[in-house]
Design a protein around this motif. Structure first.
Motif, PDB file in Angstrom:
ATOM      1  N   LEU A  85       0.830  -1.195   0.037  1.00 61.28           N
ATOM      2  CA  LEU A  85      -0.046   0.151   0.077  1.00 61.28           C
ATOM      3  C   LEU A  85       0.779   1.228   0.057  1.00 61.28           C
ATOM      4  O   LEU A  85       0.019   2.234   0.054  1.00 61.28           O
ATOM      5  N   SER A  86       2.095   1.269  -0.049  1.00 61.64           N
ATOM      6  CA  SER A  86       3.121   2.387   0.048  1.00 61.64           C
ATOM      7  C   SER A  86       3.373   3.095  -1.223  1.00 61.64           C
ATOM      8  O   SER A  86       3.342   2.332  -2.353  1.00 61.64           O
ATOM      9  N   ALA A  87       3.062   4.290  -1.322  1.00 53.44           N
ATOM     10  CA  ALA A  87       3.258   5.210  -2.548  1.00 53.44           C
ATOM     11  C   ALA A  87       4.853   4.952  -2.891  1.00 53.44           C
ATOM     12  O   ALA A  87       5.171   4.980  -4.105  1.00 53.44           O
ATOM     13  N   VAL A  88       5.721   4.465  -2.066  1.00 48.42           N
ATOM     14  CA  VAL A  88       7.094   4.337  -2.798  1.00 48.42           C
ATOM     15  C   VAL A  88       7.012   3.193  -3.736  1.00 48.42           C
ATOM     16  O   VAL A  88       7.877   3.212  -4.818  1.00 48.42           O
ATOM     17  N   THR A  89       6.308   1.945  -3.342  1.00 55.30           N
ATOM     18  CA  THR A  89       6.418   0.831  -4.274  1.00 55.30           C
ATOM     19  C   THR A  89       5.894   1.193  -5.646  1.00 55.30           C
ATOM     20  O   THR A  89       6.500   0.705  -6.650  1.00 55.30           O
ATOM     21  N   TYR A  90       4.843   2.036  -5.679  1.00 53.53           N
ATOM     22  CA  TYR A  90       4.260   2.308  -7.007  1.00 53.53           C
ATOM     23  C   TYR A  90       4.998   3.469  -7.602  1.00 53.53           C
ATOM     24  O   TYR A  90       4.901   3.357  -9.033  1.00 53.53           O
ATOM     25  N   ALA A  91       5.677   4.113  -6.858  1.00 53.92           N
ATOM     26  CA  ALA A  91       6.738   4.909  -7.778  1.00 53.92           C
ATOM     27  C   ALA A  91       8.110   4.204  -8.219  1.00 53.92           C
ATOM     28  O   ALA A  91       8.305   4.432  -9.729  1.00 53.92           O
ATOM     29  N   VAL A 145       7.361  -5.239  -5.198  1.00 55.96           N
ATOM     30  CA  VAL A 145       8.252  -4.607  -4.109  1.00 55.96           C
ATOM     31  C   VAL A 145       9.517  -4.972  -4.323  1.00 55.96           C
ATOM     32  O   VAL A 145      10.501  -4.147  -4.148  1.00 55.96           O
ATOM     33  N   TRP A 146       9.748  -6.233  -4.295  1.00 54.82           N
ATOM     34  CA  TRP A 146      11.356  -6.831  -4.407  1.00 54.82           C
ATOM     35  C   TRP A 146      11.937  -6.362  -5.712  1.00 54.82           C
ATOM     36  O   TRP A 146      13.143  -5.973  -5.550  1.00 54.82           O
ATOM     37  N   ALA A 147      11.317  -6.210  -6.710  1.00 57.22           N
ATOM     38  CA  ALA A 147      11.796  -5.797  -7.950  1.00 57.22           C
ATOM     39  C   ALA A 147      12.161  -4.347  -7.606  1.00 57.22           C
ATOM     40  O   ALA A 147      13.489  -3.707  -8.289  1.00 57.22           O
ATOM     41  N   GLY A 148      11.500  -3.417  -7.107  1.00 54.30           N
ATOM     42  CA  GLY A 148      11.774  -2.082  -7.011  1.00 54.30           C
ATOM     43  C   GLY A 148      13.083  -1.706  -5.853  1.00 54.30           C
ATOM     44  O   GLY A 148      13.925  -1.056  -6.099  1.00 54.30           O
TER      45      GLY A 148
END
Length: 428
Positions: free
Chosen positions: A9-15, A166-169
């Motif tokens: 749910l983190s915005a960092v993940t989607y950035a 998440v892990w790819a980011g």
């Protein structure tokens, strides 16, 4: 459970996911141009497209500005803990270009894999929700017992895709720090810049301590003496000294603030230049070239300093056996500050006691000596303990060391003596 769901749910993940998808877009555009998406099988597409992508990415990495563009984009979308972990500078060496090439190839490859799965997995989840056998690019999943199992697999696929992103980011961020991080030369330059800024701050602190501290000491002594004496003529003279000392302190403060403003306006690249100007242009005998606001008092202005001390009630005997015009500018200016601090200490800790100042050149070294007696009723020389910190004497020692010399302070033959010796030839 919150720890498992929070990254999803983190915005960092989607950035970071957006950063990955941009890499996928590049490979998709190239694929549509060559070899095209119709006709060849998936294996044939990969065999033909991967070398083309690699060649184009390596060619792009040879452009110095590409490293800066990638660094800026990575800072914005990968959201590192510290921005300085990812450089935003153009490539200056072939090593920088090689690291940029590896980064581009790795970024596009990882982004293509994540971008492709970001499309296929939701499609498969929809198929499962509609109880159809999912078809992943021609690979059909085996039919399960009873169609009721299919909807249960859909959230599992989406959950797995979320954690894959998440892990790819995180992997993409680690690659950026490793491949786009500052080079050894950039780290050295950053360390030198930090050292220069620290030197500038120390210089500003010394300037303010010496000039403002001297002015406040003289002002306090004059005001106290005027209150005790009560003679109108003496009070008028004391007020005149206070006024003149205040004006000099204001001039010193303006010079210091001008130095501070110039350092900030010039930006990081000019920090070393500003620091050099602040030290009085070590390579020449000229004052700062940025105008009168940057000029600092030199040895030729010591008589005015001595007159102020005499007006404060302390007799001063001075022997200046050196022509100020023959001294390098930095020695003249730093010499003035050193003597000023010595006189200020004498006024502060031994008011009314005679002060002796000697300045001479011997054996290629400038020698400065400031002495005064402070006696108790028993006749032994003593020195009241300065307030905690010792910034004045520490500042004098720092000035001497920066000029390649040495400084000492202590009781000698019944006097408190401050002695400084610095070479006439800077760097000798």
């Amino acid at each position: 459970m919150p720890r498992i769901l929070a990254p999803l749910l983190s915005a960092v993940t989607y950035a970071r996911w957006l950063h990955l998808v941009i890499g996928c877009v590049f490979s998709g555009v190239v694929l549509m141009v060559y070899p095209g998406v119709s006709g060849p099988s998936l294996a044939e597409l990969l065999v033909r497209a991967v070398p083309v992508d690699a060649v184009l990415l390596v060619a792009a990495a040879l452009v110095p500005a590409m490293r800066r563009a990638e660094g800026v984009q990575a800072r914005l979308l990968l959201v590192p803990d510290r921005e300085r972990d990812i450089a935003a500078e153009p490539a200056r060496t072939w090593a920088d270009r090689r690291r940029t090439a590896v980064w581009l190839v790795g970024r596009v490859g990882l982004g293509t894999a994540v971008g492709t799965l970001s499309v296929l997995v939701p499609v498969a989840a929809v198929d499962l929700l509609t109880t159809r056998t999912p078809d992943l690019q021609g690979v059909r999943l085996p039919a399960l017992e009873g169609p009721s199992w299919y909807p249960l697999l859909a959230p599992v696929l989406l959950f797995g895709l979320g954690w894959l992103i998440v892990w790819a980011g995180r992997l993409q961020l680690a690659m950026a720090v490793r491949l786009l991080g500052p080079s050894p030369a950039e780290r050295l330059a950053a360390a030198e810049l930090r050292a220069e800024r620290l030197l500038e701050r120390n210089l500003l602190a010394r300037e303010l301590h010496d000039s403002i501290g001297h002015a406040l000491t003289v002002t306090v002594l004059q005001a106290g003496a005027a209150r005790e004496v009560g003679d109108p003529a003496f009070v008028a003279k004391a007020l005149e000294v206070i006024e003149e000392t205040g004006r000099q302190a204001m001039d010193d403060l303006e010079r210091t603030l001008a130095l501070l403003r110039d350092t900030r306006e010039d930006g990081p690249g000019a920090a070393g230049e500003a620091g050099g100007d602040a030290l009085g242009s070590l390579g020449s005998g000229e004052a700062g070239s940025r105008g009168d606001a940057r000029e600092r008092p030199g040895i030729e202005q010591l008589p005015t300093l001595f007159d102020t001390a005499r007006a404060a009630g302390s007799p001063v005997e001075a022997w200046i056996d050196v022509a100020p015009a023959k001294l390098p500018g930095v020695l003249s200016r730093e010499g003035y500050r050193i003597v000023q601090e010595g006189v200020t200490n004498a006024l502060k800790y031994a008011p009314g006691e005679p002060i002796t100042v000697r300045i001479a050149v011997r054996d290629g070294r400038l020698e400065l000596r400031c002495a005064n007696a402070s006696r108790t009723g028993g006749g032994t020389a003593v020195r009241p303990s300065p307030r905690r910190g010792g910034k004045g004497l520490r500042g004098i020692r720092e000035r001497a060391v920066l000029l390649g010399g040495e400084a000492s302070a202590g009781v000698e033959s019944g006097e408190w003596v401050l002695a400084v010796r610095v070479p006439l030839r800077l760097g000798a």
